[in-house]
Write a protein that holds these residues in place. Sequence first.
Motif, PDB file in Angstrom:
ATOM      1  N   GLY A 155      94.170  82.953 -21.779  1.00  0.00           N
ATOM      2  CA  GLY A 155      95.415  82.720 -21.114  1.00  0.00           C
ATOM      3  C   GLY A 155      95.680  83.156 -19.527  1.00  0.00           C
ATOM      4  N   LEU A 156      95.059  84.124 -19.254  1.00  0.00           N
ATOM      5  CA  LEU A 156      94.978  84.716 -18.047  1.00  0.00           C
ATOM      6  C   LEU A 156      94.222  83.672 -17.101  1.00  0.00           C
ATOM      7  N   ILE A 157      93.256  83.016 -17.445  1.00  0.00           N
ATOM      8  CA  ILE A 157      92.416  82.303 -16.743  1.00  0.00           C
ATOM      9  C   ILE A 157      93.250  80.600 -16.598  1.00  0.00           C
ATOM     10  N   LEU A 158      94.019  80.510 -17.639  1.00  0.00           N
ATOM     11  CA  LEU A 158      95.091  79.372 -17.268  1.00  0.00           C
ATOM     12  C   LEU A 158      96.162  79.687 -16.311  1.00  0.00           C
ATOM     13  N   THR A 159      96.376  80.918 -16.273  1.00  0.00           N
ATOM     14  CA  THR A 159      97.455  81.477 -15.269  1.00  0.00           C
ATOM     15  C   THR A 159      96.789  81.291 -13.871  1.00  0.00           C
ATOM     16  N   PHE A 160      95.702  81.638 -13.634  1.00  0.00           N
ATOM     17  CA  PHE A 160      95.103  81.465 -12.277  1.00  0.00           C
ATOM     18  C   PHE A 160      95.118  80.112 -12.094  1.00  0.00           C
ATOM     19  N   VAL A 163     100.421  91.486 -15.917  1.00  0.00           N
ATOM     20  CA  VAL A 163     100.861  91.790 -17.234  1.00  0.00           C
ATOM     21  C   VAL A 163      99.597  91.385 -18.238  1.00  0.00           C
ATOM     22  N   LEU A 164      99.159  90.054 -18.095  1.00  0.00           N
ATOM     23  CA  LEU A 164      98.213  89.726 -18.983  1.00  0.00           C
ATOM     24  C   LEU A 164      97.021  90.508 -19.072  1.00  0.00           C
ATOM     25  N   ILE A 165      96.514  90.972 -17.969  1.00  0.00           N
ATOM     26  CA  ILE A 165      95.430  91.806 -17.677  1.00  0.00           C
ATOM     27  C   ILE A 165      95.603  93.067 -18.475  1.00  0.00           C
ATOM     28  N   GLY A 166      96.906  93.794 -18.229  1.00  0.00           N
ATOM     29  CA  GLY A 166      97.267  95.126 -18.888  1.00  0.00           C
ATOM     30  C   GLY A 166      97.270  94.749 -20.476  1.00  0.00           C
ATOM     31  N   LEU A 167      97.714  93.664 -20.819  1.00  0.00           N
ATOM     32  CA  LEU A 167      97.933  93.388 -22.248  1.00  0.00           C
ATOM     33  C   LEU A 167      96.676  93.131 -23.043  1.00  0.00           C
ATOM     34  N   ALA A 168      95.819  92.607 -22.256  1.00  0.00           N
ATOM     35  CA  ALA A 168      94.445  92.332 -22.789  1.00  0.00           C
ATOM     36  C   ALA A 168      93.569  93.557 -23.278  1.00  0.00           C
ATOM     37  N   VAL A 201     100.203  78.592 -25.773  1.00  0.00           N
ATOM     38  CA  VAL A 201      99.732  78.257 -26.962  1.00  0.00           C
ATOM     39  C   VAL A 201      98.228  78.602 -27.044  1.00  0.00           C
ATOM     40  N   PHE A 202      97.433  78.843 -25.884  1.00  0.00           N
ATOM     41  CA  PHE A 202      96.084  78.965 -25.989  1.00  0.00           C
ATOM     42  C   PHE A 202      95.858  80.518 -25.390  1.00  0.00           C
ATOM     43  N   GLY A 203      96.975  81.083 -24.795  1.00  0.00           N
ATOM     44  CA  GLY A 203      96.658  82.718 -24.584  1.00  0.00           C
ATOM     45  C   GLY A 203      97.590  83.570 -25.291  1.00  0.00           C
ATOM     46  N   PHE A 204      98.923  83.466 -25.384  1.00  0.00           N
ATOM     47  CA  PHE A 204      99.914  84.246 -25.780  1.00  0.00           C
ATOM     48  C   PHE A 204      99.869  84.272 -27.234  1.00  0.00           C
ATOM     49  N   SER A 205      99.289  83.363 -27.858  1.00  0.00           N
ATOM     50  CA  SER A 205      99.009  83.262 -29.260  1.00  0.00           C
ATOM     51  C   SER A 205      98.204  84.311 -29.775  1.00  0.00           C
ATOM     52  N   GLY A 206      97.413  84.986 -28.866  1.00  0.00           N
ATOM     53  CA  GLY A 206      96.419  86.190 -29.123  1.00  0.00           C
ATOM     54  C   GLY A 206      97.298  87.302 -29.647  1.00  0.00           C
ATOM     55  N   VAL A 207      98.677  87.303 -28.908  1.00  0.00           N
ATOM     56  CA  VAL A 207      99.420  88.547 -29.287  1.00  0.00           C
ATOM     57  C   VAL A 207      99.593  88.488 -30.773  1.00  0.00           C
ATOM     58  N   PHE A 208     100.018  87.648 -31.398  1.00  0.00           N
ATOM     59  CA  PHE A 208     100.297  87.500 -32.855  1.00  0.00           C
ATOM     60  C   PHE A 208      99.027  87.623 -33.704  1.00  0.00           C
ATOM     61  N   THR A 209      97.947  87.328 -33.025  1.00  0.00           N
ATOM     62  CA  THR A 209      96.967  87.536 -33.905  1.00  0.00           C
ATOM     63  C   THR A 209      96.644  89.035 -34.250  1.00  0.00           C
ATOM     64  N   ALA A 210      96.936  89.875 -33.318  1.00  0.00           N
ATOM     65  CA  ALA A 210      96.978  91.234 -33.504  1.00  0.00           C
ATOM     66  C   ALA A 210      98.285  91.764 -33.996  1.00  0.00           C
TER      67      ALA A 210
END
Length: 395
Positions: free
Chosen positions: A374-379, A277-282, A216-225
């Motif tokens: 989202g990466l922070i939440l994953t940590f 994967v999240l680091i690369g996607l960001a 919700v708080f991280g992956f949602s950035g994908v659709f923002t773009a």
Amino acid sequence: MSRFSASRNIILTVFMISTFAIGMTEYVVTGLLTQFAEDLHVNVSTTGLLLSVYAISVAIFGPLLRIATIRLPSKPLLLGLMGLFIISNIIAATAPNFQVLVLSRLLSAVMHAPFFGLCMSIAFTLSTPEKGTRAIAAVQGGLTIAIMLGVPFGSYLGGIFDWRYVFWFVALLGFISLIGLILVVPNQKVGVTPNLRSELKIFKNRNVLLVLAIIVFGFSGVFTAYTFTEPMLTQIAGFNVTNITIGLFVFGVGAVIGTFASGKIPPHLLTERLMVVLIGLAAVLALFTFLIPFKFIAFIMCFLFGAGTFGTTPILNAKIILAGKEAPSLSGTIAASIFNLANSIGATLSTVFLNVGASFTLITLIASGMILFGLILTFVTHKVEDKSLFAPQNS
């Protein structure tokens, strides 16, 4: 055993055709936004509602429909859901105005999460333990193949002819899927009746809630773009219909590769691989609008965007299903729904930002920042989650 395997493979193939059709109707609008705006006399920014309405409807109505039908046998329910899908696409193909088109999207969305959840559940049940995760990936694979082939084909078909032909084509795919479901899906009777109260305890499961928060708080950035990828390729990269089609196809190739590569990750490594994967996607999102003016690099960025986006979804889906053992009937639906909630948040945010005058560059930078959160939440998840749920012997 060979007879069982063949039957299983045929069923998985029909599921993939079905999820291909559903994936195409969900995502193909991203390649048609400019055409909707011109033909139905609305702003391009307004057409983003076609994505956000779909996604929020999946997130809200999908679980409600699954809860209401949890005691029904799976096959009749699958057939009813596919029938609704066909009707919704016929409505879209004949929509006289933008409002009716939005309504058709809502109808398609209602069946999305329950259908995916049922397919994943049946696929997992028909598989041996070691093949269960790959069976789920196969169901999801239909959607990602739709990203690779269906979206660029739909964009090209709409660009050369008319966007209405796209929805007629999807309705035809739905009809083919319906016939396949009738012929090959086993007519299983409900064995142990699902206990709804017990299954709803998944929302008290800390391990599941952490994954939901990442989505919700991280992956949602994908659709923002992603929502305005086609306008970005048109206005910033200067792409014509053919180049847009190639760009969307390359995105889809990345999506398919990312999906099946992630599907091979061992359960105990899911969280660690997700961080990578999240680091690369960001990074891809942060650089996207700066690099797409260069044609060849634009195609590379589309590929990386697709690979990163759909390299995360199988990981997150697997983590929900593995951690949510108390909800075997609902976990798949919840996974599909929460992703679409994230999609809705992202599409809505980008629409709002665009309407208040934000540039595409600012939008993609915001999207990158959301992925980093989202990466922070994953940590955090990696530090506090119950590792025994993902141990090899429990997979």
